[in-house]
Design an enzyme around this catalytic site. Structure first.
Site, PDB file in Angstrom:
ATOM      1  N   ALA A  66       0.874  -1.173   0.000  1.00 53.58           N
ATOM      2  CA  ALA A  66       0.000   0.000   0.000  1.00 53.58           C
ATOM      3  C   ALA A  66       0.910   1.222   0.000  1.00 53.58           C
ATOM      4  CB  ALA A  66      -0.882  -0.025   1.233  1.00 53.58           C
ATOM      5  N   GLY A 112       0.424  -4.876   0.998  1.00 58.65           N
ATOM      6  CA  GLY A 112      -0.771  -4.902   0.152  1.00 58.65           C
ATOM      7  C   GLY A 112      -0.535  -5.604  -1.174  1.00 58.65           C
ATOM      8  N   GLU A 115      -0.914  -9.179  -0.406  1.00 60.79           N
ATOM      9  CA  GLU A 115      -2.348  -9.379  -0.121  1.00 60.79           C
ATOM     10  C   GLU A 115      -3.163  -9.401  -1.422  1.00 60.79           C
ATOM     11  OE1 GLU A 115      -2.215  -6.148   2.810  1.00 60.79           O
ATOM     12  OE2 GLU A 115      -3.186  -7.514   4.215  1.00 60.79           O
ATOM     13  N   GLU A 135       4.338  -5.238   7.468  1.00 65.33           N
ATOM     14  CA  GLU A 135       3.604  -4.146   8.124  1.00 65.33           C
ATOM     15  C   GLU A 135       4.034  -3.881   9.559  1.00 65.33           C
ATOM     16  OE1 GLU A 135       2.259  -6.312   6.035  1.00 65.33           O
ATOM     17  OE2 GLU A 135       0.754  -5.335   4.785  1.00 65.33           O
TER      18      GLU A 135
HETATM   19  N1  COA Z   1       4.621   3.058  -0.634  1.00 66.32           N
HETATM   20  C1  COA Z   1       5.004   4.202  -1.209  1.00 66.32           C
HETATM   21  N2  COA Z   1       6.117   4.318  -1.965  1.00 66.32           N
HETATM   22  C2  COA Z   1       6.857   3.203  -2.149  1.00 66.32           C
HETATM   23  C3  COA Z   1       6.512   1.971  -1.580  1.00 66.32           C
HETATM   24  C4  COA Z   1       5.327   1.915  -0.786  1.00 66.32           C
HETATM   25  N3  COA Z   1       4.892   0.780  -0.223  1.00 66.32           N
HETATM   26  N4  COA Z   1       7.447   1.058  -1.906  1.00 66.32           N
HETATM   27  C5  COA Z   1       8.341   1.700  -2.678  1.00 66.32           C
HETATM   28  N5  COA Z   1       8.006   3.000  -2.815  1.00 66.32           N
HETATM   29  C6  COA Z   1       8.704   4.056  -3.559  1.00 66.32           C
HETATM   30  C7  COA Z   1       9.906   4.558  -2.801  1.00 66.32           C
HETATM   31  O1  COA Z   1       9.534   5.526  -1.847  1.00 66.32           O
HETATM   32  C8  COA Z   1      10.729   5.136  -3.934  1.00 66.32           C
HETATM   33  O2  COA Z   1      10.178   6.368  -4.315  1.00 66.32           O
HETATM   34  P1  COA Z   1      11.134   7.646  -4.575  1.00 66.32           P
HETATM   35  O3  COA Z   1      12.040   7.226  -5.717  1.00 66.32           O
HETATM   36  O4  COA Z   1      10.178   8.735  -4.948  1.00 66.32           O
HETATM   37  O5  COA Z   1      11.885   7.877  -3.303  1.00 66.32           O
HETATM   38  C9  COA Z   1      10.471   4.154  -5.081  1.00 66.32           C
HETATM   39  O6  COA Z   1       9.248   3.502  -4.751  1.00 66.32           O
HETATM   40  C10 COA Z   1      11.545   3.114  -5.242  1.00 66.32           C
HETATM   41  O7  COA Z   1      11.705   2.424  -4.005  1.00 66.32           O
HETATM   42  P2  COA Z   1      13.119   2.258  -3.262  1.00 66.32           P
HETATM   43  O8  COA Z   1      12.839   2.035  -1.806  1.00 66.32           O
HETATM   44  O9  COA Z   1      14.040   3.371  -3.619  1.00 66.32           O
HETATM   45  O10 COA Z   1      13.639   0.908  -3.936  1.00 66.32           O
HETATM   46  P3  COA Z   1      14.675  -0.127  -3.319  1.00 66.32           P
HETATM   47  O11 COA Z   1      15.041  -1.058  -4.429  1.00 66.32           O
HETATM   48  O12 COA Z   1      15.772   0.559  -2.588  1.00 66.32           O
HETATM   49  O13 COA Z   1      13.836  -0.961  -2.225  1.00 66.32           O
HETATM   50  C11 COA Z   1      11.892  -2.147  -1.382  1.00 66.32           C
HETATM   51  C12 COA Z   1      12.766  -1.788  -2.613  1.00 66.32           C
HETATM   52  C13 COA Z   1      10.666  -2.893  -1.883  1.00 66.32           C
HETATM   53  C14 COA Z   1      12.690  -3.064  -0.422  1.00 66.32           C
HETATM   54  C15 COA Z   1      11.495  -0.850  -0.634  1.00 66.32           C
HETATM   55  O14 COA Z   1      10.933   0.064  -1.578  1.00 66.32           O
HETATM   56  C16 COA Z   1      10.473  -1.036   0.465  1.00 66.32           C
HETATM   57  O15 COA Z   1      10.817  -1.529   1.538  1.00 66.32           O
HETATM   58  N6  COA Z   1       9.211  -0.628   0.237  1.00 66.32           N
HETATM   59  C17 COA Z   1       8.179  -0.634   1.225  1.00 66.32           C
HETATM   60  C18 COA Z   1       7.697  -2.052   1.455  1.00 66.32           C
HETATM   61  C19 COA Z   1       6.634  -2.088   2.521  1.00 66.32           C
HETATM   62  O16 COA Z   1       6.858  -1.858   3.677  1.00 66.32           O
HETATM   63  N7  COA Z   1       5.416  -2.419   2.091  1.00 66.32           N
HETATM   64  C20 COA Z   1       4.297  -2.564   2.969  1.00 66.32           C
HETATM   65  C21 COA Z   1       3.492  -1.340   2.978  1.00 66.32           C
HETATM   66  S1  COA Z   1       2.053  -1.570   3.969  1.00 66.32           S
END
Ligand code: COA
Length: 260
Positions: A66, A112, A115, A135
């Site tokens: 999400a 999400g 999910e 989460e």
């Molecule tokens: N919500 C909003 N933005 C998200 C996102 C999320 N769940 N997951 C990734 N993004 C965005 C990042 O903020 C980034 O945006 P920016 O370039 O404007 O800063 C872009 O997507 C790329 O992500 P980034 O984190 O730079 O990539 P990465 O390869 O370093 O890491 C992940 C990849 C998946 C490990 C990392 O993005 C992450 O941990 N995301 C969140 C996962 C999460 O907690 N999901 C559950 C949400 S309830």
């Protein structure tokens, strides 16, 4: 229909819905959830669509969760509404759709995103996929059905560990756990899922829809799966598909199901 955050393409009786926010790793904001609802509803109502495939654009993510930026300052009441509305509009909606939905998990499927994949009727992953429900690392729990569907798919102990550790598992472990049915290379993912879809399409859409209803009933509070099976089984006898399927078998020819 024109969408901003997703693509919906129809070909060979398959509607492929692609979440298309690669710069945000296809994170689900509310606009995307609304568009997905509309696209799934339209595909389900389209008599020519026999199978729906849901996937993410790019080579890195199915859906990374999400959209955290949207709910970071929500109140308690807003948090509850977020989960309730999302479950009704998208996650339960997909799980109970009469048209088969296959998730082609092409990279990160987190929060999400996992999910969403779990709401689909089954999943195929590419070997770069990483899955988890992180989460609790954000101070919240899965709210789009994850605490229910993950234990249904992988067992309670594995779900407890995965959710408590906020960890990620790779595609081979997801296969071992039964979270995904198959693992392919990234290049082969969509062709492989399309091959499964073509096998599904040979069968009666009405009977498939009835099977989805009966299977799901066993996982729903207040419903008895065996009783639902009897009801749906009986209903099949009143369909044109049943007449066609049985006549085709007896006449040693291939059935052509009208889907009614
Ligand atoms: N919500 C909003 N933005 C998200 C996102 C999320 N769940 N997951 C990734 N993004 C965005 C990042 O903020 C980034 O945006 P920016 O370039 O404007 O800063 C872009 O997507 C790329 O992500 P980034 O984190 O730079 O990539 P990465 O390869 O370093 O890491 C992940 C990849 C998946 C490990 C990392 O993005 C992450 O941990 N995301 C969140 C996962 C999460 O907690 N999901 C559950 C949400 S309830």
């Amino acid at each position: 229909m024109d969408y901003t955050n997703i693509l919906s393409d129809f070909k060979d009786e398959i509607t492929t819905i692609t979440i298309n926010r690669p710069s945000k790793l296809n994170a689900l904001n509310s606009a995307t959830i609304n568009e997905l609802h509309d696209a799934f509803e339209a595909a389900n109502e389209d008599h020519n669509t026999k199978v729906i495939i849901i996937t993410g654009s790019g080579e890195k993510a199915f859906v990374a969760g999400a959209d955290i930026s949207e709910f970071a300052d929500f109140s308690q009441a807003e948090g509850g509404d977020l989960a309730a509305e999302g479950q009704e509009l998208l996650f339960d909606f997909i799980a109970n759709l009469g048209t088969p939905v296959i998730a082609a998990v092409n990279g990160f499927a987190l929060g999400g995103g996992l999910e969403l994949a779990m709401a689909a009727h089954f999943r195929v992953a590419s070997n770069n996929a990483k899955m988890g429900l992180p989460e609790v690392s954000l101070g919240v729990i899965p709210g789009y059905g994850g605490t229910q569907r993950l234990p249904q798919l992988v067992g309670k102990g594995r779900a407890m560990e995965l959710i408590m550790t906020a960890g990620m598992i790779d595609a081979s472990k997801a296969l071992l756990y039964g979270l995904v049915n198959h693992v392919t290379t990234l290049e082969e993912l969509i062709p492989f899922v399309e091959k499964i879809a073509s096998k599904i399409m040979r069968n009666s859409p009405v009977a498939i829809s009835a099977a989805i209803t009966a299977i799901n009933a066993g996982y729903q509070d207040g419903k008895n799966g065996y009783e639902m099976e009897i009801v749906e089984f009986g209903k099949c006898f009143g369909t044109e598909d049943f007449k066609e399927g049985t006549q085709a078998f007896l006449n040693k020819r291939k059935a052509v199901f009208p889907g009614r």
